[in-house]
Motif scaffolding. Structure first.
Motif, PDB file in Angstrom:
ATOM      1  N   THR A 480       0.812  -1.222   0.000  1.00 49.52           N
ATOM      2  CA  THR A 480       0.000   0.000   0.000  1.00 49.52           C
ATOM      3  C   THR A 480       0.842   1.267   0.000  1.00 49.52           C
ATOM      4  OG1 THR A 480      -0.116  -0.148   2.417  1.00 49.52           O
ATOM      5  CG2 THR A 480      -1.934  -1.106   1.158  1.00 49.52           C
ATOM      6  N   ASP A 481       2.174   1.110   0.200  1.00 51.77           N
ATOM      7  CA  ASP A 481       3.050   2.289   0.200  1.00 51.77           C
ATOM      8  C   ASP A 481       3.134   2.881  -1.202  1.00 51.77           C
ATOM      9  OD1 ASP A 481       3.546   1.939   2.845  1.00 51.77           O
ATOM     10  OD2 ASP A 481       5.488   0.953   2.574  1.00 51.77           O
ATOM     11  N   GLU A 482       3.321   4.189  -1.250  1.00 53.11           N
ATOM     12  CA  GLU A 482       3.538   4.845  -2.534  1.00 53.11           C
ATOM     13  C   GLU A 482       5.031   4.864  -2.806  1.00 53.11           C
ATOM     14  OE1 GLU A 482       2.775   9.121  -4.818  1.00 53.11           O
ATOM     15  OE2 GLU A 482       1.853   8.727  -2.872  1.00 53.11           O
ATOM     16  N   ALA A 483       5.453   4.115  -3.772  1.00 51.57           N
ATOM     17  CA  ALA A 483       6.876   3.992  -4.068  1.00 51.57           C
ATOM     18  C   ALA A 483       7.379   5.258  -4.741  1.00 51.57           C
ATOM     19  CB  ALA A 483       7.127   2.785  -4.964  1.00 51.57           C
ATOM     20  N   GLU A 542      11.216  -4.493  -8.875  1.00 50.65           N
ATOM     21  CA  GLU A 542      10.991  -5.885  -8.530  1.00 50.65           C
ATOM     22  C   GLU A 542      11.353  -6.171  -7.066  1.00 50.65           C
ATOM     23  OE1 GLU A 542      12.507 -10.218 -10.260  1.00 50.65           O
ATOM     24  OE2 GLU A 542      12.797  -8.408 -11.452  1.00 50.65           O
ATOM     25  N   THR A 543      12.201  -5.319  -6.483  1.00 52.09           N
ATOM     26  CA  THR A 543      12.662  -5.511  -5.103  1.00 52.09           C
ATOM     27  C   THR A 543      11.880  -4.675  -4.097  1.00 52.09           C
ATOM     28  OG1 THR A 543      14.313  -3.711  -5.097  1.00 52.09           O
ATOM     29  CG2 THR A 543      14.987  -5.822  -6.044  1.00 52.09           C
ATOM     30  N   ALA A 544      10.875  -3.937  -4.548  1.00 58.61           N
ATOM     31  CA  ALA A 544      10.244  -2.906  -3.719  1.00 58.61           C
ATOM     32  C   ALA A 544       9.731  -3.429  -2.383  1.00 58.61           C
ATOM     33  CB  ALA A 544       9.117  -2.227  -4.492  1.00 58.61           C
ATOM     34  N   THR A 545       9.099  -4.583  -2.380  1.00 63.28           N
ATOM     35  CA  THR A 545       8.471  -5.078  -1.150  1.00 63.28           C
ATOM     36  C   THR A 545       9.374  -6.020  -0.358  1.00 63.28           C
ATOM     37  OG1 THR A 545       7.462  -6.929  -2.328  1.00 63.28           O
ATOM     38  CG2 THR A 545       6.181  -4.889  -2.180  1.00 63.28           C
ATOM     39  N   LEU A 546      10.616  -6.165  -0.790  1.00 64.11           N
ATOM     40  CA  LEU A 546      11.512  -7.148  -0.180  1.00 64.11           C
ATOM     41  C   LEU A 546      12.450  -6.496   0.836  1.00 64.11           C
ATOM     42  CD1 LEU A 546      12.437  -9.136  -3.413  1.00 64.11           C
ATOM     43  CD2 LEU A 546      10.591  -9.585  -1.788  1.00 64.11           C
ATOM     44  N   ASP A 547      12.799  -7.260   1.862  1.00 63.96           N
ATOM     45  CA  ASP A 547      13.761  -6.784   2.849  1.00 63.96           C
ATOM     46  C   ASP A 547      15.155  -6.765   2.223  1.00 63.96           C
ATOM     47  OD1 ASP A 547      11.600  -6.810   4.506  1.00 63.96           O
ATOM     48  OD2 ASP A 547      12.407  -8.262   5.943  1.00 63.96           O
ATOM     49  N   ILE A 548      15.936  -5.756   2.608  1.00 62.58           N
ATOM     50  CA  ILE A 548      17.278  -5.580   2.044  1.00 62.58           C
ATOM     51  C   ILE A 548      18.264  -5.286   3.165  1.00 62.58           C
ATOM     52  CG2 ILE A 548      18.747  -4.105   0.592  1.00 62.58           C
ATOM     53  CD1 ILE A 548      16.378  -3.725  -1.275  1.00 62.58           C
ATOM     54  N   THR A 549      19.415  -5.941   3.121  1.00 64.34           N
ATOM     55  CA  THR A 549      20.523  -5.610   4.009  1.00 64.34           C
ATOM     56  C   THR A 549      21.604  -4.933   3.180  1.00 64.34           C
ATOM     57  OG1 THR A 549      20.074  -7.474   5.469  1.00 64.34           O
ATOM     58  CG2 THR A 549      22.269  -6.520   5.583  1.00 64.34           C
TER      59      THR A 549
END
Length: 626
Positions: A480-483, A542-549
């Motif tokens: 639901t976030d606005e990217a 493609e990575t927008a909703t994924l956790d990133i370190t």
């Protein structure tokens, strides 16, 4: 294999050395002749010609373990990399005569079988060859009791001390099952230099060298971001690591071979398939943020400053299982009205599935790749590609009858309808799960040439793996976030990121990493400030909703990103068209960013030397590394 109770534990310091290399201040020259199962066969020949002390080879990847496990399931005599025998056979007489050591993980799921095959090969050549093998990594029969489920295969990533023990006790050829990729190098270096198990700095240095050369030609220009700057890439040479007693190393290649060894080819491989600043192995933990790279000659790059720590208390386990069955259908869509044509095909397929009475697969994923160009000069250039991937545990659900649905409406569909081939049966796909067990769980065992066995005890010192101050983790955006827009910010010069920055990406189970490096000090300051995890998400939707370190490595002018879950359940699952994430770095480099005019002016200029540490560039270290 169950370890015999009478087997004495390994004591690499007390054990007598056979054929001592008289190391002293001399470096050990380790050449890696295989980066994967299927690499070119001539690598061994090239390393024999180069006169290295040890030839190593890496044959195992997640997908390879699945293949070998299925082979062994069908035939207990199989399960190892047969191409190794072909490679070894080409150079066996020279290797035996020169006393060159050979250390490979080609044993896969059946190291004992491969060791027996090597002995047979030696007998056929009429040469004496002391062969040892290392096992204990295979936890498959114990998997359920260890909480690993009931997989096709479960293999612990062993360290290098079993290899060290085998070499110390006279083995000329050592074959292993699943060890870490760097272990074939660290085990050989520890043998040559008589390192102790707590020589963490030295081991960490060898881990760095091992990580660079274990993928073969990737260290000499293969898969290199700035490939067009290398004169001859028709057939890059395989890499050699000259490892000194203090753990420093020089990465080079055989004279006269193609490719190049530069600070950046070495750096890009250091960034390949890593996670945080701590790079853990069963024998030591390497601090990647401690490494320094220095060019000391043509095709000679020195790695120094490695700081090591005690290994973690647990070892990683590769858990491989059959995930189910997969059907893929591709519909090229040519010309105009691509979106409308796509929608009609999807509706027709869905309606046909409902009318057929066939069961619906557990998952059905449609993707449209807009590879079409307006006013194209060829039909292929005018075509987009619509792909359906369906998965189910039952092969019949996604089998030929399901695929036939795409044919049934062929003459009543979009203008220009065709598919990429006739319907076929479903194909099996694998699932990879990284798990962990205590270091003492695997029965790490060395089977010596004389038929005796040795136990390799777990480390007595272990430290829990913790993130460093350089490691930051951020949660993915909610749906639901606005990217933020992925278009470049206003101001500055707009250009592709890859005009100024290199990148290398790869897979780690269901995650992928992308390492990005700057070619100058000014570019590094921009990179560390601007390329945040959120900026990466905007550039790669493609990575927008994924956790990133994200981790910063200032000595290397690099940042590394670990993207969780982008590969689903591992390489064999086929979650995306680039299932191994090899191209994500190049996708990122193609994205447009705005940079200051002064930075844009650096395009096309040679890269600046990486920062060096005067305290580590001593005359003694330079002598040892050279």
């Amino acid at each position: 294999m169950t370890t015999a109770p009478a087997s004495p534990p390994v004591d690499t310091q007390a054990a007598p050395r056979t054929s001592s290399p008289n190391a002293g201040d001399r470096v050990v020259r380790i050449g890696n002749a295989s980066g994967f199962y299927g690499d070119r066969l001539s690598g061994f020949d090239e390393m024999v010609a180069a006169g290295v002390d040890v030839i190593t080879g890496d044959y195992l990847a997640e997908l390879t373990m699945l293949i070998l496990a299925r082979q062994k399931q069908q035939d207990p005599e199989r399960g190892y990399a047969h191409t190794f025998l072909t490679q070894l056979g080409r150079s066996l007489d020279q290797i035996a005569a020169a006393g060159t050591r050979v250390v490979v993980n080609a044993g896969g799921m059946n190291p004992a079988g491969l060791a027996a095959a090597v002995r047979t090969l030696a007998a056929e050549h009429g040469v004496a060859l002391a062969v040892a093998h290392v096992d204990g990594d295979d936890l498959t029969e114990r998997a359920q009791s260890l909480g690993l489920g009931t997989p096709l295969a479960a293999n612990a990533y062993l360290g290098g001390w079993g290899i060290t023990a085998a070499l110390t006790r006279g083995a000329q050829v050592v074959v292993t099952g699943r060890v870490t990729d760097a272990a074939v190098i660290t085990g050989a270096a520890a043998w040559f230099h008589d390192w102790e198990r707590t020589d963490y700095n030295e081991l960490a240095g060898a881990m760095a060298a091992g990580h660079v050369i274990e993928c073969g030609m990737q260290a000499t220009g293969g898969n290199f971001a700035f490939f067009d700057e290398i004169d001859d890439l028709r057939r890059p040479g395989f890499p050699i690591a000259e490892i000194a007693a203090n753990g420093d190393s020089v990465i080079t290649k055989p004279p006269g071979t193609g490719g190049a060894v530069t600070a950046e080819t070495v750096l890009s491989q250091l960034l390949y398939e890593i996670s945080g600043a701590r790079y853990a192995g069963p024998d030591a933990t390497l601090r990647l943020d401690s490494l320094r790279l220095t060019v000391i000659g043509e095709d000679r790059v020195r790695i120094s400053g490695a700081r090591g720590e005690a290994p973690p208390p647990d070892v990683k386990v590769s858990v491989t299982e059959i995930g189910g069955f997969r059907q893929q259908l591709t519909f090229p869509i040519v010309g105009l009205h691509i979106e409308q044509k796509t929608e009609l095909i999807k509706q027709q397929f869905e309606y046909g599935l409902q009318q057929s009475g066939l069961p619906r697969p557990a998952s059905m994923n449609w993707t449209l790749a807009r590879t079409d160009h307006a006013n194209a000069a060829t039909e292929e250039a005018a075509a987009a590609r619509l792909t359906l991937v369906a998965r189910d545990v039952n092969p019949k659900v996604v089998g030929r009858a399901f695929a036939n649905l795409a044919v049934e409406f062929a003459l009543g569909s979009i203008p220009g309808f065709f598919t990429d081939g006739p319907p076929g049966d479903a194909s099996v796909y694998g699932r990879f799960r990284p798990m962990f067990v205590p270091q003492a769980t695997p029965a790490h065992t060395v089977h010596l040439p004389d038929g005796s066995t040795l136990d390799v005890p777990p480390p007595t010192d272990a430290h829990a793996l913790e993130p460093t101050a350089a490691d930051t983790h951020s949660a993915g955006w909610k749906a639901t976030d606005e990217a933020p827009a992925s278009t470049p910010e206003a101001g500055g010069v707009v250009l592709p990121l890859g005009e100024l920055f290199g990148a290398r990406s790869g897979d780690k189970g269901g995650t992928a990493n992308v390492g990005v490096w700057a070619r100058s000090a000014a570019a590094w300051e921009w990179l560390r400030e601007e390329l945040t995890a959120d900026r990466l998400r905007a550039l790669l939707p493609e990575t927008a909703t994924l956790d990133i370190t994200r981790v910063e490595l200032p000595n290397l002018r690099a940042v590394n990103f670990v993207i969780d879950d982008i590969l689903g359940e591992g390489v064999a699952y086929g979650a995306r068209f680039d299932a191994q994430a090899k191209g994500i770095g190049e996708w990122l480099r193609s994205r447009h960013v705005a940079v200051p005019e002064a930075l844009a002016a650096e395009r096309g200029t040679p890269p600046e030397a990486l920062p060096s540490s005067p305290s580590t560039l001593t005359a003694e270290n330079m002598r040892n590394a050279s």
